[in-house]
Scaffold this motif. Sequence first.
Motif, PDB file in Angstrom:
ATOM      1  N   ASN A  70       0.632  -1.187   0.095  1.00  0.00           N
ATOM      2  CA  ASN A  70       0.113  -0.040  -0.026  1.00  0.00           C
ATOM      3  C   ASN A  70       0.929   1.395  -0.178  1.00  0.00           C
ATOM      4  N   LEU A  71       1.894   1.296   0.748  1.00  0.00           N
ATOM      5  CA  LEU A  71       2.877   2.446   0.936  1.00  0.00           C
ATOM      6  C   LEU A  71       3.397   2.353  -0.794  1.00  0.00           C
ATOM      7  N   LEU A  72       3.985   1.603  -1.151  1.00  0.00           N
ATOM      8  CA  LEU A  72       4.339   1.727  -2.564  1.00  0.00           C
ATOM      9  C   LEU A  72       3.595   2.258  -3.521  1.00  0.00           C
ATOM     10  N   SER A  73       2.242   2.122  -3.635  1.00  0.00           N
ATOM     11  CA  SER A  73       1.360   2.702  -4.279  1.00  0.00           C
ATOM     12  C   SER A  73       0.984   4.317  -3.873  1.00  0.00           C
ATOM     13  N   ARG A  74       1.152   4.445  -2.843  1.00  0.00           N
ATOM     14  CA  ARG A  74       1.056   5.739  -2.159  1.00  0.00           C
ATOM     15  C   ARG A  74       2.328   6.713  -2.719  1.00  0.00           C
ATOM     16  N   ILE A  75       3.364   5.974  -2.566  1.00  0.00           N
ATOM     17  CA  ILE A  75       4.636   6.795  -3.180  1.00  0.00           C
ATOM     18  C   ILE A  75       4.609   7.139  -4.578  1.00  0.00           C
ATOM     19  N   GLN A  76       4.144   6.106  -5.269  1.00  0.00           N
ATOM     20  CA  GLN A  76       3.918   6.199  -6.905  1.00  0.00           C
ATOM     21  C   GLN A  76       2.956   7.452  -7.103  1.00  0.00           C
ATOM     22  N   THR A  77       2.033   7.391  -6.136  1.00  0.00           N
ATOM     23  CA  THR A  77       0.963   8.577  -6.631  1.00  0.00           C
ATOM     24  C   THR A  77       1.569   9.856  -6.286  1.00  0.00           C
ATOM     25  N   ALA A  78       2.440   9.969  -5.145  1.00  0.00           N
ATOM     26  CA  ALA A  78       2.949  11.216  -4.950  1.00  0.00           C
ATOM     27  C   ALA A  78       3.979  11.698  -5.962  1.00  0.00           C
ATOM     28  N   CYS A  79       4.746  10.755  -6.739  1.00  0.00           N
ATOM     29  CA  CYS A  79       5.537  11.283  -8.073  1.00  0.00           C
ATOM     30  C   CYS A  79       4.776  12.282  -8.804  1.00  0.00           C
ATOM     31  N   GLY A  80       3.289  12.005  -8.939  1.00  0.00           N
ATOM     32  CA  GLY A  80       2.787  13.222  -9.647  1.00  0.00           C
ATOM     33  C   GLY A  80       2.468  14.103  -8.950  1.00  0.00           C
ATOM     34  N   ALA A  81       2.232  14.236  -7.714  1.00  0.00           N
ATOM     35  CA  ALA A  81       1.768  15.531  -7.048  1.00  0.00           C
ATOM     36  C   ALA A  81       3.047  16.296  -6.698  1.00  0.00           C
ATOM     37  N   LEU A  82       4.453  15.663  -6.370  1.00  0.00           N
ATOM     38  CA  LEU A  82       5.645  16.165  -6.410  1.00  0.00           C
ATOM     39  C   LEU A  82       6.365  16.811  -7.632  1.00  0.00           C
ATOM     40  N   GLY A  83       5.840  16.027  -8.871  1.00  0.00           N
ATOM     41  CA  GLY A  83       6.758  16.202 -10.112  1.00  0.00           C
ATOM     42  C   GLY A  83       7.917  15.374 -10.165  1.00  0.00           C
ATOM     43  N   LYS A  84       8.116  14.365  -9.753  1.00  0.00           N
ATOM     44  CA  LYS A  84       9.230  13.688  -9.466  1.00  0.00           C
ATOM     45  C   LYS A  84       9.189  12.345 -10.224  1.00  0.00           C
ATOM     46  N   SER A  85      10.429  12.112 -10.911  1.00  0.00           N
ATOM     47  CA  SER A  85      10.440  11.005 -11.966  1.00  0.00           C
ATOM     48  C   SER A  85      10.616   9.735 -10.873  1.00  0.00           C
ATOM     49  N   VAL A  86      11.426   9.951  -9.913  1.00  0.00           N
ATOM     50  CA  VAL A  86      11.757   8.817  -9.002  1.00  0.00           C
ATOM     51  C   VAL A  86      11.338   9.256  -7.439  1.00  0.00           C
ATOM     52  N   LEU A  87      10.663   8.371  -6.587  1.00  0.00           N
ATOM     53  CA  LEU A  87      10.620   8.713  -5.309  1.00  0.00           C
ATOM     54  C   LEU A  87      10.775   7.250  -4.611  1.00  0.00           C
ATOM     55  N   MET A  88      11.426   7.346  -3.500  1.00  0.00           N
ATOM     56  CA  MET A  88      11.681   6.157  -2.834  1.00  0.00           C
ATOM     57  C   MET A  88      11.568   6.417  -1.204  1.00  0.00           C
ATOM     58  N   SER A  89      11.271   5.366  -0.284  1.00  0.00           N
ATOM     59  CA  SER A  89      11.060   5.380   0.743  1.00  0.00           C
ATOM     60  C   SER A  89      12.561   5.363   1.749  1.00  0.00           C
ATOM     61  N   ASP A  90      12.208   5.559   2.978  1.00  0.00           N
ATOM     62  CA  ASP A  90      13.596   5.834   3.789  1.00  0.00           C
ATOM     63  C   ASP A  90      14.007   4.408   3.637  1.00  0.00           C
ATOM     64  N   ALA A  91      13.062   3.304   4.046  1.00  0.00           N
ATOM     65  CA  ALA A  91      13.753   1.912   4.039  1.00  0.00           C
ATOM     66  C   ALA A  91      14.558   1.572   2.859  1.00  0.00           C
ATOM     67  N   PHE A  92      14.105   2.008   1.840  1.00  0.00           N
ATOM     68  CA  PHE A  92      14.835   1.891   0.294  1.00  0.00           C
ATOM     69  C   PHE A  92      16.025   2.542   0.329  1.00  0.00           C
ATOM     70  N   ARG A  93      15.960   3.828   0.718  1.00  0.00           N
ATOM     71  CA  ARG A  93      17.223   4.777   0.515  1.00  0.00           C
ATOM     72  C   ARG A  93      18.372   4.115   1.328  1.00  0.00           C
ATOM     73  N   ARG A  94      17.910   3.760   2.716  1.00  0.00           N
ATOM     74  CA  ARG A  94      19.109   3.394   3.482  1.00  0.00           C
ATOM     75  C   ARG A  94      19.957   2.097   3.002  1.00  0.00           C
ATOM     76  N   ARG A  95      19.167   1.325   1.996  1.00  0.00           N
ATOM     77  CA  ARG A  95      19.937   0.033   1.463  1.00  0.00           C
ATOM     78  C   ARG A  95      20.784   0.314   0.168  1.00  0.00           C
ATOM     79  N   VAL A  96      20.581   1.685  -0.305  1.00  0.00           N
ATOM     80  CA  VAL A  96      21.352   2.001  -1.567  1.00  0.00           C
ATOM     81  C   VAL A  96      22.298   3.025  -1.324  1.00  0.00           C
TER      82      VAL A  96
END
Length: 401
Positions: free
Chosen positions: A342-368
């Motif tokens: 569910n969080l993944l889906s909401r992050i994707q929706t936020a891409c449009g609202a924020l005008g970003k091509s890529v958005l990631m969660s903190d859980a993902f960011r900490r691993r890359v």
Amino acid sequence: MQQPMSRRQRAEKGRSMDPGSILSVLEWLSGDECHAIDEAGLISGLGRRLRQIGLPVDRLTLHLMTLHPEILGRTLAWAPSEPIEIHDREHGMKLAYATSPLRKVMDSREPMIVDTNDQQWPWQHIDVFKDRGLVQLVIAPLCNVDGPVSAAVFGTKRPGGFATSEIRAIERILPALRNTCELRVMRQAELSLLDVYIGPMTAQRILAGRIRQGEIETMEAALLLCDLRGFTELSNKLPEDKVLDLLNAYFDIVVPAITSQGGEVLKFMGDAVMAFFPTSDAVMASEQALAATDQILDELSRFDMEGVSIDAAVALHYGKVSYGNVGSGRRLDFTVIGSDVNLLSRIQTACGALGKSVLMSDAFRRRVGTENVVTTKFHHLKGFDDPIELFTITTPESCTH
């Protein structure tokens, strides 16, 4: 199989091959040893045994048809003291064989015998027969209960071709050969169709018997959701056939990028693709998902179809998902569910609202890692009480990390 007999055939018409030798081949084709080996082992074992019982087979080929959107079938070719040849045939090859006796046998379901001098049915241009000095082919259909017809071809260099008794021996072997080939064709079609429509990991679960409603397992994985931007507007402006071509071209970029990095596509949701990267190494899974994102956006940046360009937005997250059967009765589906999905889906929706091509969660960011990754601050996402910090990449067109 009807054809005017050669001088050798007329001379040997009354001679019959040893029934015990033929029986040994039949027993092998239907036995456990043959059942356990792969296609290459099958044609190799059969070719050797045919030579051992006295059949002058200098080229043995199996043309096994399958059900696959890209592959028409597989050709296996054997010759004494040579490695096995395996050729996967694409659907376009059907036209190349349109006038060949091999195609006629498959279409008519009737066997044929063709010689070198038979001008009506050319066959020496076919790669597995070309430049081999073969003088005669015995081509037999391998008719399954249903589905496409396969074929077996027995070629000889011996002047005069096969004797009548040898052709009768081949005819006796054919039913057993058809049965063992049918098992392999059905298995391959089963695997191919499951792989094409639901992915290799899900296919393995189904074939392993995990098909009951409610059979779900929990796993951790890197998650990716890629959505085509502006698709509704494009759909309203373009003809339907152009929209379909555009959508398939988009998927031809997204899906190979995912699978080449070890991911598996879970769903096509209209113009969106959901995928996961399951591995015990969380860092590796996340890096694979980010590499796939890199490839997708890089290729889309150069995309042009008759003046139409497209763009996508990608959401990335790492979390725990429940993977398994959902549905009702005899209509089930394999899917992933859970709060992280569910969080993944909401992050994707936020891409449009924020005008970003890529958005990631903190859980993902900490691993890359954090190179080229910057925060977009905290955001309220629908269905989540607490604000979620989201991150993006400073250079979305390169997506390096």
